[in-house]
Design an enzyme around this catalytic site. Structure first.
Site, PDB file in Angstrom:
ATOM      1  CB  CYS A 235      -0.003   1.254   7.736  1.00  0.00           C
ATOM      2  SG  CYS A 235      -1.762   1.299   7.317  1.00  0.00           S
TER       3      CYS A 235
ATOM      4  CG  HIS B 288      -6.675   1.476   0.443  1.00  0.00           C
ATOM      5  ND1 HIS B 288      -5.594   2.162  -0.078  1.00  0.00           N
ATOM      6  CD2 HIS B 288      -6.143   0.410   1.109  1.00  0.00           C
ATOM      7  CE1 HIS B 288      -4.483   1.528   0.257  1.00  0.00           C
ATOM      8  NE2 HIS B 288      -4.787   0.460   0.968  1.00  0.00           N
TER       9      HIS B 288
ATOM     10  CB  CYS C 121      -0.955  -0.002   1.189  1.00  0.00           C
ATOM     11  SG  CYS C 121      -2.036  -1.430   1.157  1.00  0.00           S
TER      12      CYS C 121
END
Lengths: 313, 449
Positions: free
Chosen positions: B435, B395, B102
């Site tokens: 993160c 996301h 990510c």
């Protein structure tokens, strides 16, 4: 001088296949049932060491093991892989006509491996195996199978495994066995005495129904209790159970390279894993160094395997 | 001073600044939604073409384009380069792929801006894309092994032997999973452990989610994203955005993670990010290149720090790496959290934001784990994710970094302009924290130009 040094050495030409040994073990069980009624151990452990020299590791076999257990595909031999290689030598000893306990039906209670240095692919290995410390257990008679592996030219023992097995329902008669265990023999492992509280898991295993067949294919241990529900039922299991050493070796793999090159890897097999299963696991750092190992039933919280990995100086 | 050093080696010149000049993304879609038929390359090309159109870069040879995707087909080995070739940029624009879970999108910004700072590049485009709708599906490992052995077999016997190993269940396809390869726990299950460890309440998580939706909706309504987003496939806003959600609605959702823990499960589909499709790009350049192209530097990419934690042995939570990286990053610049007017903490889960803040606010954690005298610091809600974040926008893994950097750069430039107009010349800074899977984290400092 240790009794082992005096023992007669039987050198085998190669590591025997477990399939043939189990067949002989079944015949041996029938024999024991005839001459001892199967209730009482009537003989001491044979004073013998089995040995295999010049054992070579097959790279494809090592790779298959590493893939299955989640070990990195390097040339280092995982400690659980050395067990797979060497333990059949101990099994060969257990099917001798004068071995006092029947191979079939034996329960693997605990396993302790001391890896003093890392063995690698390409080393010629030598294996020595003997049995010792036959002693009473609340549910029968237990015995330690000791396997030592040396590698390369050095000749020092690099890997030493002690596998504790229980022959359920057999009472130990006074056989005058010089190798009988000491005073604490018969005490249950710590895991059976103290209640287990599951820690926060660090991971989870989804074990499919074919887990035993897949480990059986790599380890050669195709004991019917691991293969299918149908073959496990005659031995009192409703479904196939995972190999204890599979679960112990996966815990070791989960610890990963953090275990170092020299360590003691010790496990108690508390309750078998009935397949298929979802197992919660924890490999947290232990207070005194090393790692605490635990695998338990994800829903009930009942422990399957408890143990530790402790670095050797 | 290093008087004992060999004086013949010249000290390196302080690198020049690298600036964010703009950004462009496509609206983020929910998995299986508007972009269900779009590939990673399609979406990245669309976002890139939007950027080219917005900043007049048709036919331009950009110094380098870096982009990546987390879920990537093996045929997309040159995803960024292929997107360039499909875009209106000059075909002489070089490109390379990046993958850091990510953190992929932010890492492209960091590495390209470093190249600009060193003088290797004058201009660059950072980007990221992900689709869960068009995710790669592979054959099982055992079928793959058989097929490979079959292709290596020389005799009919060897071929037969390879085929004989096949079992019916080997034919089942292997779909990509979000579980960690070493622990086999999903990201949500990992975060549930961290959430329980820090005692984060369901209500606090729902508040974070609600605020994310409200703020993202306000930003869309105010036209903030008008020059940051190009519509695609009929989508003009982030499809996951629920402007009308409420604490009552969020409270009705059933927990989805942490159901087997001995603490109450608190993480729901409402306070966790959904699977999303989308792409984003960021235009970077030197001050000279910006001037030549009549572009306004929005913010400088000052510095970055990556981190990683040992989640495998449960020492820290999977998504807690930024908790350690940010204090190191700030210490290098003599800054504290108070020096940032604006903080972006990627909302992988609402509780990720809350556990990060809780760790920074903890005296004990600051002393024992961060090696500080006490707590690291606090971030007030009015400085945090001010235009909403991933809970509302969605996301698409590798696209999140570009979304955040473009949003932050625009906001920094706006605030700085307002501040200067009011006669205050103080620096305006933002902290970005993302993160990532594998216990990774990437954090960066941006400063308004």
């Amino acid at each position: 001088m240790s009794p082992v040094a005096e023992a007669r050495e039987v050198v085998l030409p190669a590591v025997p296949g477990l399939g043939g040994l189990y067949a002989r073990g079944a015949a041996g069980a029938a024999r024991l049932a005839v001459d001892g009624g199967g209730k009482r151990v009537s003989r001491p452990l044979p004073d013998v060491v089995y040995a295999v020299r010049d054992l070579h590791v097959d790279a494809a076999h090592l790779t298959a093991y590493q893939r299955l257990l989640g070990e990195p595909g390097t040339d280092a031999l995982p400690a659980g892989y050395v067990h797979v290689l060497a333990f059949p030598v101990a099994t060969a000893l257990m099917v001798r006509d004068d071995f006092p306990l029947p191979l079939l039906g034996m329960v693997h209670l605990a396993n302790r491996v001391e890896q003093r240095r890392r063995l690698t692919l390409g080393e010629a290995l030598a294996v020595r195996a003997h049995a010792e410390a036959m002693r009473p257990h609340p549910r029968g008679t237990q015995v330690d199978l000791v396997v030592e592996v040396t590698g390369g030219a050095g000749g020092d023992v690099a890997w030493r495994g002690v596998s504790t097995y229980l022959a359920p329902g057999l009472r130990l008669a006074d056989t005058g066995d010089a190798r009988a265990g000491d005073a604490d023999a018969g005490a249950a492992p710590a895991s059976e005495r103290t209640p287990f509280t599951p820690p926060q898991p660090t991971g989870s295993w989804r074990l499919d129904a074919d887990t035993g067949r897949r480990y059986g294919a790599v380890s050669g241990d195709r004991n019917p209790i691991h293969l299918s529900a149908l073959t496990a039922r005659p031995f009192g299991f409703p479904r196939a159970i995972a190999h204890g050493m599979y679960t112990a070796s996966r815990l070791l793999a989960d610890v990963g390279p953090a275990r170092g090159a020299a360590f003691v890897w010790s496990v108690d097999f508390v309750k078998p894993v009935l397949l298929p299963a979802t197992v919660a696991v924890s490999t947290r750092p232990a207070d005194g160094g090393g790692y605490d190992l635990a695998a338990w039933h994800a829903r009930t919280g009942k422990p399957h395997v408890l143990g530790s990995v402790t670095p050797l100086p | 001073m290093a008087s004992t050093r060999d004086t013949s080696t010249p000290a390196p010149a302080a690198p020049r600044a690298a600036y964010v000049l703009g950004g462009n993304r496509i609206p983020f879609a929910r998995a299986g939604g508007r972009y269900a038929q779009a590939s990673n390359q399609d979406m990245l090309t669309a976002a890139l073409d939007g950027l080219v159109a917005r900043y007049g870069l048709q036919g331009e040879r950009i110094g380098e384009v870096a982009a990546g995707a987390v879920l990537k087909h093996s045929r997309d080995f040159n995803l960024a380069r292929e997107a360039v070739l499909g875009s209106a940029l000059s075909p002489t624009t070089p490109a390379y792929d990046v993958q850091q879970a990510c953190a992929t999108g932010l890492e492209t910004v960091v590495s390209l801006s470093n190249k600009i700072r060193l003088g290797q590049l004058e201009s660059a485009v950072a980007g990221g894309v992900d689709t869960t709708s068009d995710a790669p599906i592979a054959v099982s490992d055992r079928l793959r092994r058989v097929l490979l052995d079959l292709s290596h077999a020389k005799t009919p016997q060897q071929r037969l032997k390879a085929i004989a190993r096949l079992r019916p269940k080997d034919l089942a396809p292997a779909t990509p999973r979000t579980s960690e390869p070493r622990t086999h726990l999903s990201m949500g299950e990992h975060q549930a452990l961290t959430t329980a460890q820090w005692g984060i309440s369901r209500e606090a998580q729902d508040e974070v989610a609600l605020r994310s939706h409200q703020r993202l909706a306000a930003a869309w309504d105010s036209g903030f994203f008008d020059d940051l987003v190009t519509p695609y496939r009929g989508l003009t806003r982030d499809a996951n955005l629920r402007p009308d959600t409420s604490m009552e609605k969020l409270a009705k959702l059933k927990p989805t993670f942490g159901l087997s823990l001995d603490t109450p499960a608190t993480m729901t589909a409402g306070n966790s990010t959904p699977l999303t499709d989308g792409a984003s790009t960021v235009l970077l350049g030197s001050a000279e290149w910006a001037a030549e192209h009549d572009l306004t530097p929005l913010a400088a990419v000052v510095d970055a720090e990556a981190g990683a934690v040992d989640f495998v042995h449960g020492v820290d939570g999977l998504l807690m790496a930024p908790v350690f990286a940010v204090p190191r990053l700030l210490a290098r610049h003599g800054l504290t959290l108070e020096d940032f007017q604006y903080v972006e903490i990627h909302e992988a889960f609402a509780s990720t934001v809350l556990t990060t803040l809780a760790a920074w606010e903890s005296e004990e954690f600051g002393r024992e784990r961060l090696g500080l005298d006490g707590a690291f610091g606090k971030v007030d809600v009015d400085r945090l994710n001010v235009h909403g974040s991933s809970l509302a926008a969605g996301h698409p893994f590798a696209a999140t970094g570009g979304r955040i950097v473009a949003t932050v750069a625009k906001e920094l430039h706006r605030r700085r302009a307002a501040q200067v107009a009011a006669g205050d010349d103080a620096p305006v800074r933002a902290l970005v924290s993302i993160c990532a899977a594998g216990g990774l984290g990437l954090t960066a400092i941006l400063e308004a130009a």
